[in-house]
Scaffold this motif. Structure first.
Motif, PDB file in Angstrom:
ATOM      1  N   SER A 112       0.843  -1.205   0.000  1.00  0.00           N
ATOM      2  CA  SER A 112       0.000   0.000   0.000  1.00  0.00           C
ATOM      3  C   SER A 112       0.872   1.246   0.000  1.00  0.00           C
ATOM      4  CB  SER A 112      -0.918   0.004   1.228  1.00  0.00           C
ATOM      5  OG  SER A 112      -1.880  -1.021   1.144  1.00  0.00           O
ATOM      6  N   TRP A 141      -0.795  -9.622  -4.109  1.00  0.00           N
ATOM      7  CA  TRP A 141      -1.488  -8.455  -3.568  1.00  0.00           C
ATOM      8  C   TRP A 141      -1.988  -7.557  -4.707  1.00  0.00           C
ATOM      9  CZ3 TRP A 141      -1.393  -3.180  -3.644  1.00  0.00           C
ATOM     10  CH2 TRP A 141      -2.085  -2.523  -2.631  1.00  0.00           C
ATOM     11  N   LEU A 142      -1.147  -7.322  -5.693  1.00  0.00           N
ATOM     12  CA  LEU A 142      -1.543  -6.479  -6.824  1.00  0.00           C
ATOM     13  C   LEU A 142      -2.717  -7.071  -7.588  1.00  0.00           C
ATOM     14  CD1 LEU A 142       1.933  -5.410  -8.292  1.00  0.00           C
ATOM     15  CD2 LEU A 142       0.243  -3.913  -7.212  1.00  0.00           C
ATOM     16  N   SER A 148      -5.644  -2.783  -4.190  1.00  0.00           N
ATOM     17  CA  SER A 148      -4.774  -2.640  -5.361  1.00  0.00           C
ATOM     18  C   SER A 148      -5.435  -1.791  -6.437  1.00  0.00           C
ATOM     19  CB  SER A 148      -4.447  -4.019  -5.935  1.00  0.00           C
ATOM     20  OG  SER A 148      -3.762  -3.909  -7.169  1.00  0.00           O
ATOM     21  N   LEU A 150      -4.156  -1.864  -9.594  1.00  0.00           N
ATOM     22  CA  LEU A 150      -3.425  -2.405 -10.736  1.00  0.00           C
ATOM     23  C   LEU A 150      -4.072  -2.047 -12.069  1.00  0.00           C
ATOM     24  CD1 LEU A 150      -1.162  -4.264 -11.859  1.00  0.00           C
ATOM     25  CD2 LEU A 150      -2.743  -6.187 -11.556  1.00  0.00           C
TER      26      LEU A 150
END
Length: 335
Positions: A112, A141-142, A148, A150
């Motif tokens: 984060s 995580w992304l 996220s 992304l």
């Protein structure tokens, strides 16, 4: 969380059939070395494909392709995960490849913070950051965390591609380290000790992936599950067990043969049957996180742990005694 249906093409059987030029020798470790050498090569190949998939995604490619590339890479890593025996230069990459256990959601906090900075992090910059933002967990995580950005942030996507590039570089380091057999100098007893420790360490690590989330009866810690965001924990563990089975047989030159050559057929049969029973009856539900939300699910996961505990007894106790070796503590003990 709903996970897209993905066409799984990866199999650990690939480790047995993938053509890899392994260093030739008549040493007792050669069969095991061939398995490890192939595993390192497969992991390098999968990591490279993940890097390319990330680059394509940032240029307008599909999310399904990227998710599959990540999951395939994660599965290939299971063959090397938790090992504490082998080339030092390969073992030292373990934390860079995957940060786990993550007791305090360090990955979430670090990622984060990373993406909050409106910049594209280069591979070189990623490589000197915390291991929590370098490897498979960072990319998970992304891909799967609600925080996220992304798909909406160009700089975040490019940073993800560079995280994948860093992973690919580390996978190449691991593969390079495995191009030479690290066990050639060991005598018979030394190799037997190393071999049992190799299997025991990996088995202990896999058992921790269940015991941590199981925690105390009635009070599971589901967020301690590996890959809880992507809900692939149980698939990962099955790949761990399949990898250990490959090491046990080592293409007909492993521990199974050693026991049978010593006329310990009953013990060899017991281990063979326990591996097959464990794999054949493994749950089809991929999410350990989901399973631990119910009493029935908890009991089912505990049953899987007991299967691994039986394997540990057979290898760590019965085989070790038969071969006259003493297995010491490892990094998972007391943790």
């Amino acid at each position: 969380m709903k996970i897209k249906s993905i066409n799984w093409s990866f199999s650990l059987l690939a480790l047995m059939v993938m053509p890899v030029m392994a260093e030739a020798s008549e040493h007792a470790s050669h069969g095991v070395y061939q398995v490890e050498r192939s595993a390192a090569k497969v992991f390098e190949s999968r990591a490279e494909k993940l890097e390319n998939a990330f680059i394509r995604f940032c240029r307008g490619g599909t999310r399904d392709e990227l998710e599959e590339a990540w999951q395939q890479t994660m599965l290939s890593w299971m063959a090397l995960q938790g090992q504490e025996r082998g080339p030092a230069k390969a073992l030292e990459q373990s934390w860079n490849v995957q940060f786990w256990p993550d007791k305090k959601n360090t990955t979430g906090r670090k990622m984060s913070s990373l993406i909050a900075q409106d910049k594209v992090w280069t591979e070189e910059e990623i490589s000197v950051q915390s291991v929590t933002v370098q490897g498979l967990g960072a990319m998970e995580w992304l891909l799967y965390d609600k925080a996220s950005t992304l798909e909406t942030g160009s700089s975040v996507c490019k940073t993800g591609a560079n995280i994948a590039k860093n992973l690919s570089t580390n996978a190449t380091h691991i593969n390079t380290a495995w191009k030479s057999n690290p066990w050639l100098a060991l005598d018979e007893k030394g190799w037997n000790t190393e071999y049992i420790a190799l299997l025991s360490n990996q088995l202990d690590y896999s058992m921790k992936k269940l015991s941590r989330p199981l925690a105390k009866t009635g009070k599971p810690r589901a967020y301690f599950s590996e890959s809880w965001r992507s809900e692939r924990s149980m698939h990962n563990l099955k790949a761990n067990i399949e990898a250990m089975e490959l090491l046990y047989f080592a293409n007909g030159n492993g521990l199974d043969k050693l026991l049978r050559d010593r006329n310990k057929v009953a013990l060899a049969d017991s281990i063979k049957k326990q591996f097959r029973f464990t794999i054949d009856t493994w749950p089809t539900e991929p999410s350990l996180f989901t399973a631990l939300q119910s009493k029935d699910g908890y009991v089912d996961i505990l049953a899987q742990y007991n299967k691994l505990e039986q394997l540990k007894y057979l290898i760590h106790e019965e085989v070790a005694i038969e071969l006259g070796v003493i297995i010491g503590f490892n990094a998972t003990d007391g943790d």
